[in-house]
Design an enzyme around this catalytic site. Structure first.
Site, short mmCIF file in Angstrom:
data_model
loop_
_atom_site.label_atom_id
_atom_site.label_comp_id
_atom_site.label_asym_id
_atom_site.label_seq_id
_atom_site.Cartn_x
_atom_site.Cartn_y
_atom_site.Cartn_z
N HIS A 24 43.08 47.75 47.17
CA HIS A 24 43.25 48.19 45.79
C HIS A 24 44.53 49.01 45.69
O HIS A 24 44.85 49.79 46.60
CB HIS A 24 42.05 49.02 45.34
CG HIS A 24 41.99 49.23 43.86
ND1 HIS A 24 42.63 50.28 43.24
CD2 HIS A 24 41.36 48.53 42.87
CE1 HIS A 24 42.39 50.21 41.93
NE2 HIS A 24 41.64 49.17 41.68
N GLU A 51 36.55 44.48 41.85
CA GLU A 51 36.72 43.12 41.34
C GLU A 51 35.95 42.10 42.19
O GLU A 51 35.53 41.05 41.70
CB GLU A 51 38.20 42.74 41.29
CG GLU A 51 38.97 43.35 40.14
CD GLU A 51 39.39 44.79 40.41
OE1 GLU A 51 39.28 45.22 41.58
OE2 GLU A 51 39.82 45.48 39.47
#
Length: 368
Positions: A253, A308
């Site tokens: 991330h 996600e």
């Protein structure tokens, strides 16, 4: 003059709504760790917590549930507006246009929590109405007996969702309610800082969320899970990708340099329904094997699942089309946007950053 492109590292506001610590992998809602929020919160409770800064008692929880339910029904004027939009208009543009039409109602300065509740209730109905009418199906009326997330799924697909699917999507929507001074939240606060109305601020935020660098759908993760499900051998697929130097979608991330706290919280919630949906089970097992392989192939990189990854698994499990991912994200983030606008209104200063001119000077320009 010191400059920071994109305002990176520049403190623009003081907020008590949330805190994002990417270095240490911490996300706080109103000072409470996101994993603790997930243990005690429904969508309605978490929204109340962000808006009011405290947890609701039984009466307050019933009241906010009723208020959300009362505002789910779209007006005939809004339905006509949506029906008149081009059939090929993307869903985010539909939401932006429909929400902006709320500006004809009383949304004058200063914004109120009642206005925030109405906008939060309307967005899922806008998405569901548009989806079903485009498919030639009869729109589903809101069901006051269902909670916010159950009703959204029911309006989308025409039947009450399973407990596992409703719980999974609710967990995702709680985790995406708020995430600090991201691009869309910043745009909402900039608009509000001019003492414009809440609808205008929300419309600004929706337009920002539409950009693929912010609200892009996790389609790469779905492709990965599809490939694994067809191959029926998780480790073989993952080793093959890593051996070729390919990136594992859903791992790592740009903000969190360690474990993504939202992924941790979402995983804990999904573990409670293990065995109830094959796609969610596949995601859990894929993560376990992938983390071990990443340690082997990329030692010292500390690559872990991001939110996600599990979001994609949830969307696949409930059979939600990729074009609805960012709109669903928007439906939850409306809570965070409106909370920030409310906070902005309590101690408002108009945003007016400086710029650095890099064009020709007047002596050169005058000779052209």
């Amino acid at each position: 003059m010191n400059t920071a492109k994109g305002l990176k590292g520049v403190v623009a506001v003081e907020t008590s709504i949330s805190s994002v610590d990417g270095k240490n992998g911490i996300l706080l809602y109103r000072g409470l760790d996101i994993c603790e929020v997930m243990k005690k919160a429904s969508f309605e409770k978490a929204a109340y917590f962000l808006w009011y800064g405290k947890w609701p008692d039984d009466y307050e929880l019933t009241t906010i549930k009723n208020e959300l339910s009362q505002h789910r029904m779209l007006s005939s004027e809004m339905k006509q507006l949506i029906d008149g939009l081009r059939k090929n208009m993307d869903m985010m543009s539909v939401i932006r246009t429909a929400v902006s039409s709320e500006g004809t109602m009383d949304y004058s300065w200063k914004p109120t929590i009642g206005q925030a509740i109405r906008l939060t209730a309307q967005v899922p109905s806008i998405i569901a109405y548009r989806k079903r009418t485009l498919e030639g199906k009869a729109p589903v009326s809101p069901d006051p007996a269902l909670n916010h997330v159950e009703n959204y799924l029911c309006m989308l697909y025409g039947s009450v969702p399973s407990k596992a699917h409703a719980n999974a999507l609710e967990a995702y929507m709680i985790l995406t309610l708020e995430h600090g001074m991201n691009a869309s939240t910043f745009s909402a606060r900039v608009t509000a800082s001019t003492e414009s109305d809440l609808v205008s601020a929300a419309t600004s935020a929706i337009g920002t969320m539409k950009g693929p660098l912010h609200g892009g759908a996790p389609s790469g993760v779905i492709d990965l899970l599809h490939e694994i499900s067809e191959a029926t051998h998780i480790e073989k697929v993952l080793r093959g990708k890593l051996s070729k130097g390919e990136k594992l979608m859903g791992f790592g991330h740009r903000v969190y340099k360690t474990l993504d706290p939202r992924a941790i919280a979402l995983k804990e919630r999904l573990l409670q329904t293990a065995g109830e949906d094959p796609w969610l089970d596949l995601a859990l097992e894929t993560e376990r094997i992938a983390v071990e392989l990443l340690k082997e192939y990329k030692p010292g990189r500390a690559l872990y699942t991001n939110v996600e990854f599990y979001a994609a698994a949830i969307m696949k499990a409930i059979q939600m089309e990729p074009e609805l991912f960012t709109p669903t994200f928007t439906a939850s983030r409306m809570v965070g946007w409106t909370a920030h606008v409310l906070e902005q209104s309590e101690d408002n200063t108009i945003f007016r950053p400086e710029s650095v001119y890099i064009g020709p000077d007047h002596s050169v320009a005058g000779k052209i």
